[in-house]
Design a protein around this motif. Structure first.
Motif, PDB file in Angstrom:
ATOM      1  N   LEU A  99      -4.658  20.400   6.272  1.00  0.00           N
ATOM      2  CA  LEU A  99      -5.982  20.686   6.813  1.00  0.00           C
ATOM      3  C   LEU A  99      -6.559  21.905   6.108  1.00  0.00           C
ATOM      4  O   LEU A  99      -5.825  22.842   5.772  1.00  0.00           O
ATOM      5  N   ALA A 100      -7.847  21.887   5.905  1.00  0.00           N
ATOM      6  CA  ALA A 100      -8.457  22.990   5.171  1.00  0.00           C
ATOM      7  C   ALA A 100      -9.879  23.230   5.636  1.00  0.00           C
ATOM      8  O   ALA A 100     -10.556  22.326   6.138  1.00  0.00           O
ATOM      9  N   PHE A 101     -10.325  24.469   5.454  1.00  0.00           N
ATOM     10  CA  PHE A 101     -11.733  24.821   5.596  1.00  0.00           C
ATOM     11  C   PHE A 101     -12.329  24.960   4.199  1.00  0.00           C
ATOM     12  O   PHE A 101     -11.660  25.411   3.260  1.00  0.00           O
ATOM     13  N   ALA A 102     -13.588  24.604   4.071  1.00  0.00           N
ATOM     14  CA  ALA A 102     -14.285  24.757   2.800  1.00  0.00           C
ATOM     15  C   ALA A 102     -15.761  24.996   3.062  1.00  0.00           C
ATOM     16  O   ALA A 102     -16.306  24.546   4.082  1.00  0.00           O
ATOM     17  N   PHE A 103     -16.404  25.694   2.168  1.00  0.00           N
ATOM     18  CA  PHE A 103     -17.850  25.874   2.224  1.00  0.00           C
ATOM     19  C   PHE A 103     -18.507  24.859   1.298  1.00  0.00           C
ATOM     20  O   PHE A 103     -18.182  24.786   0.105  1.00  0.00           O
ATOM     21  N   VAL A 104     -19.415  24.057   1.861  1.00  0.00           N
ATOM     22  CA  VAL A 104     -20.074  22.977   1.124  1.00  0.00           C
ATOM     23  C   VAL A 104     -21.561  22.970   1.481  1.00  0.00           C
ATOM     24  O   VAL A 104     -21.978  23.621   2.450  1.00  0.00           O
ATOM     25  N   PRO A 105     -22.388  22.239   0.749  1.00  0.00           N
ATOM     26  CA  PRO A 105     -23.804  22.122   1.121  1.00  0.00           C
ATOM     27  C   PRO A 105     -23.948  21.555   2.529  1.00  0.00           C
ATOM     28  O   PRO A 105     -23.231  20.619   2.908  1.00  0.00           O
ATOM     29  N   PRO A 106     -24.861  22.091   3.336  1.00  0.00           N
ATOM     30  CA  PRO A 106     -25.000  21.647   4.734  1.00  0.00           C
ATOM     31  C   PRO A 106     -25.213  20.143   4.888  1.00  0.00           C
ATOM     32  O   PRO A 106     -24.711  19.540   5.833  1.00  0.00           O
ATOM     33  N   ALA A 107     -25.914  19.532   3.960  1.00  0.00           N
ATOM     34  CA  ALA A 107     -26.201  18.104   4.083  1.00  0.00           C
ATOM     35  C   ALA A 107     -24.948  17.252   4.001  1.00  0.00           C
ATOM     36  O   ALA A 107     -24.942  16.096   4.464  1.00  0.00           O
ATOM     37  N   LEU A 108     -23.887  17.796   3.433  1.00  0.00           N
ATOM     38  CA  LEU A 108     -22.641  17.039   3.282  1.00  0.00           C
ATOM     39  C   LEU A 108     -21.664  17.283   4.422  1.00  0.00           C
ATOM     40  O   LEU A 108     -20.603  16.653   4.474  1.00  0.00           O
ATOM     41  N   ASN A 109     -22.007  18.178   5.321  1.00  0.00           N
ATOM     42  CA  ASN A 109     -21.098  18.485   6.429  1.00  0.00           C
ATOM     43  C   ASN A 109     -21.299  17.474   7.558  1.00  0.00           C
ATOM     44  O   ASN A 109     -21.790  17.787   8.637  1.00  0.00           O
ATOM     45  N   VAL A 110     -20.905  16.255   7.293  1.00  0.00           N
ATOM     46  CA  VAL A 110     -21.060  15.147   8.238  1.00  0.00           C
ATOM     47  C   VAL A 110     -19.691  14.499   8.418  1.00  0.00           C
ATOM     48  O   VAL A 110     -19.029  14.160   7.430  1.00  0.00           O
TER      49      VAL A 110
END
Length: 820
Positions: A765-776
């Motif tokens: 399991l991991a956390f990552a910072f990505v573009p908001p539109a892809l956080n689905v």
């Protein structure tokens, strides 16, 4: 002579010149740079001048990349020659671990857009026909690397700063600094006093002495480093392009490159490192070099000659043996010093490579209150060990010797431990239990426990090793029965005074706890909306609060909180970090174990989740029992007077119900927090807002500083929660370590911030910072892990006990011990 400036930078080497330049670029032009001699006359002038993208640290990788972008254009911008040589470089790999290292570096750099590839011996030979490839398996090729004239780039940065309005004053030594009651500084110089609102110590080898003027004892020392230049090599005459720089960590412990038509060899010997000027750098020193010590470097020099036979046939025409500063952990000292408005820009062992980025991001921090990358790794207030001459010199020597070693995850740096560490009263007891310790802000904290024949020593690897099963056993045992952990390293503050509640309400985003013993998790917010820190907040009484937060942030967060107090506020902040020890007791049997040791009622009606009570444990009164745990299980944190911690521990482990109690370390707790989707300090940093960290559920809509900015919908990036597929048959068993790149439809879109293996689910399991539109939820990414893609999918919520039934449990614990 100018007698006033808004900002004074002390030191005219690469660090000071870069900062002055970038302060002007950020709009702060009332800058005066002071240099006692000529610019670059300290360590900068004798630097070898290389810069590489071969960096495994996300923020450093950003800094290094910026340098390779800035240097080629700086000459055109300023008219000052910098002699940029964009020859590329090769980092050689001989062993599995070295191959893993360059694969990890690739996994980080590719996501930042850095051009790099891993190549085999045939391609290496084509790029560098003169280097012996005996035993070399692969190399990381970074074609946009290069080297510069160190003095030229510093002169160019200084000229650029002057062109934008800064002033540069040479041949004017600073002789002291005094702080006025107004908060301004009087900078005493040989030519007169200068009053400044802010001062930056960019003093290089003098930085520690400059810090002493205002009461700082900086943990840095000056180490001696050699590089040598051979006579002209005839074979270079016919080359159409310059050979790439070679970094050979195993055989040379350093670097080999062309210097015009000669060979330049730099060596960081792996034994007998030497410090210099331990009592202070002489103020009259200028362009100082030392006599060569061939005996010290000879084994690695001989290796270099064997690797580069054409160099062995030539004589040595020049030896540079100069001083370079080294900090305890290899990272620069960039940021607030702890004295208000006195900043640090020093402690850099690789100034030419890191200086441009260091200046850029420190300038952002100073002008805007936060940088565009996390500066936590460089914050000068990160050191919590006992700092004395032994510590700073021995740690600098250790850092020097590690300069060309593999930077394993959780790399152990044992120098001055535990002699200069802060020790829990349980240190020796837990060591006997198998504790393998990690250094956290100077504290020795159990990382994991050796048992069942596993050797009690650090395990360092980029792959899953024996530690994977050991940690899994700790997790399973805690969840099946109960676990105990020594968390004394937590930072702990008490805030009181007539204005304590309004003050905390202004700087923290969540609602304050209203009743005695109530607990809230909150985030401390800067005026610019970025997150300064995360804390557990407990109400001890009217206008009296207890704050618990990450150990490494102890000094930094305390410093920031003190600076938030307004002149008319009645606030007292007491650092009680070493007054209280902390034991976590968690798991389905935690209530039964604790009940045997206290008369306090522990049922939900008497002692609800997210509350605190003062209880007696055994013979110890005044234990602050917080019904919270990082494990996500039923449990308590027991904050006891530190003098009584051993007694509390012995009471707990001696209980009849404690027969199945297991000792757990921070590695196991990290795995468990990931299954609960709990954030850590890798997610809660100074470059993100509440909404970007996806913790807006803990925030009020308004009423705290920076609320409008921090609560605004994430636009740049947002934190997402990922589950990765297990490694395939062709993959080595490895997991993300942090900073790896995240890809979507063939393009890099983000970076991993942290993660851990989910033992309940069998997935990483991991956390990552990505573009908001892809956080689905359901969105699929690829994560580059040791150079190979691993499928990852966005999860909507934590994978373990999403309803928090376990920590809220009031039924017999065994009935709720298997919720996943």
């Amino acid at each position: 002579m100018q007698d006033q400036a808004k900002l004074v930078v002390i030191g005219g080497g690469i660090m000071g010149c870069s900062l002055a330049y970038h302060l002007c670029r950020e709009g702060e032009t009332d800058v005066l740079l002071l240099e006692k001699g000529e610019l670059t006359s300290g360590s900068t002038w004798h630097a070898a001048g290389q810069i590489t993208h071969s960096v495994s640290h996300y923020a450093l990788a950003k800094m290094a990349a910026y340098g390779t972008e800035l240097y080629p254009r700086l000459e055109e911008e300023t008219g000052q020659s910098v002699s940029w040589h964009g020859c590329g470089s090769l980092r050689m790999a001989y062993t599995d671990d070295e191959v893993d290292w360059i694969k990890y570096t690739l996994s980080v750099g590719k996501g930042l857009g850095h051009e790099m590839e891993i190549i085999g011996p045939d391609r290496i030979k084509a790029l560098h026909p003169f280097y012996s490839l005996d035993g070399i398996r692969a190399a990381l090729h970074t074609p946009n690397d290069g080297h510069v004239d160190p003095a030229g780039v510093a002169f160019a940065l200084a000229r650029g700063a002057r062109m934008m309005g800064a002033k540069v004053m040479r041949r004017n030594r600073v002789t002291g600094i005094r702080r006025k009651t107004s908060g301004e500084f009087v900078v005493h110089t040989e030519q007169g006093d200068i009053v400044a609102e802010r001062v930056v110590n960019a003093g290089g080898t003098y930085a520690r002495q400059i810090g002493q003027w205002i009461g700082l004892d900086l943990p840095i020392a000056n180490m001696l480093h050699h590089y040598l230049i051979t006579d002209t090599v005839p074979e270079f005459s016919d080359l159409q392009t310059e050979l790439p720089v070679v970094r050979d960590d195993r055989q040379v412990s350093g670097y080999v490159r062309m210097e015009q038509k000669s060979v330049l060899i730099g060596i960081y010997e792996k034994a007998n490192a030497v410090s210099v000027w331990d009592d202070g750098t002489p103020w009259q020193a200028e362009n100082e070099l030392f006599e060569p010590d061939y005996d010290r470097i000879m084994p690695w020099l001989e290796n270099a000659m064997e690797r580069m036979p054409i160099a062995a046939e030539r004589g040595i025409k020049r030896v540079v043996h100069g001083a370079i500063t080294h900090p305890p952990d290899g990272n620069m000292l960039l940021g607030p010093s702890g004295v208000r408005n006195f900043w640090l820009c020093c402690g850099s062992q690789v100034g030419i490579a890191w200086g441009p980025g260091a200046g850029k991001y420190l300038a952002q921090w100073m002008v805007h209150g936060a940088a565009d990358v996390s500066m936590r790794s460089f914050d000068p207030r990160r050191f919590g060990a006992k700092v004395d001459d032994t510590y700073r010199i021995q740690k600098a020597k250790e850092d020097y010797l590690l300069r060309h070693e593999i930077p394993y995850p959780h790399l152990d740096r044992p120098a001055c431990r535990p002699s200069h560490s802060k020790l829990s009263p349980l240190y020796e007891v837990l060591k006997e239990k198998g504790a393998v310790y990690e250094d956290v802000y100077g504290w020795e904290r159990p990382f994991w426990y050796a048992r069942d024949g596993v050797e009690q020593k650090p395990m360092e690897s980029f792959r899953r090793n024996e530690l994977h099963a050991v940690v899994g056993q700790e997790v399973e045992s805690l969840r099946r029965y109960a676990g105990i952990a020594d968390l004394t390293a937590f930072a702990k503050l008490e805030v009181s005074g007539a204005d304590a509640a309004s003050y905390l309400g202004r700087i923290s985003c969540n609602r304050l706890p209203q009743k005695y013993g109530s607990i809230s998790l909150t985030y401390l917010i800067m005026e610019n909306g970025r997150i300064e820190g995360e804390t557990t907040l407990v109400k001890l009484g009217d206008n009296h609060f207890y704050l618990v937060y990450a150990a490494v942030r102890e000094a930094a967060l305390l410093n920031w909180m003190e600076e938030q107090i307004k002149a008319d506020e009645n606030i007292s902040i007491a650092n009680v970090s070493q007054d209280f020890g902390v034991l976590m007791l968690a798991g389905p049997e935690a209530r039964n174990i604790l009940a045997e040791c206290t008369d306090a009622p522990l049922d939900n009606r008497s002692f609800r989740w997210l509350s605190m009570r003062h209880i007696r444990v055994g013979d110890t009164d005044g234990v602050r029992a917080l019904r919270v745990t990082y494990s996500g299980e039923l449990g308590w944190e027991l904050h006891a007077p530190i003098v009584d911690l051993l007694a509390v521990y012995q009471t707990l482990v001696s209980a009849n119900a404690a027969s199945g109690l297991v000792h757990v370390g921070s590695a196991a707790l990290n795995a468990m927090r990931m299954e609960k989707a709990y954030r850590s300090g890798h997610e809660i940093t100074n470059e993100v807002t509440i909404s970007e960290a996806d913790v807006i559920r803990f925030a009020r809509s308004d009423g705290f500083q920076g609320a409008e900015i921090s609560n605004a919908p994430a636009a740049r990036w947002v934190l997402t929660y990922l589950q990765l597929d297990e490694p395939g048959e062709l993959d080595v068993a490895s997991d993300p370590l942090g900073s790896e790149s995240v890809w979507y439809e063939g393009r890099a879109v983000g970076q991993i911030s942290s993660g851990g293996y989910g033992y309940a689910t069998g997935h990483y399991l991991a956390f990552a910072f990505v573009p908001p539109a892809l956080n689905v939820p359901g969105t699929e990414f690829d994560v580059l892990v040791l150079g190979r893609s691993r499928r990852a999918v966005v999860l909507e919520q934590g994978v373990y006990d999403n309803n928090n039934a376990l920590p809220r449990a009031d039924a017999p614990a065994g009935e709720l011990s298997s919720i996943a």
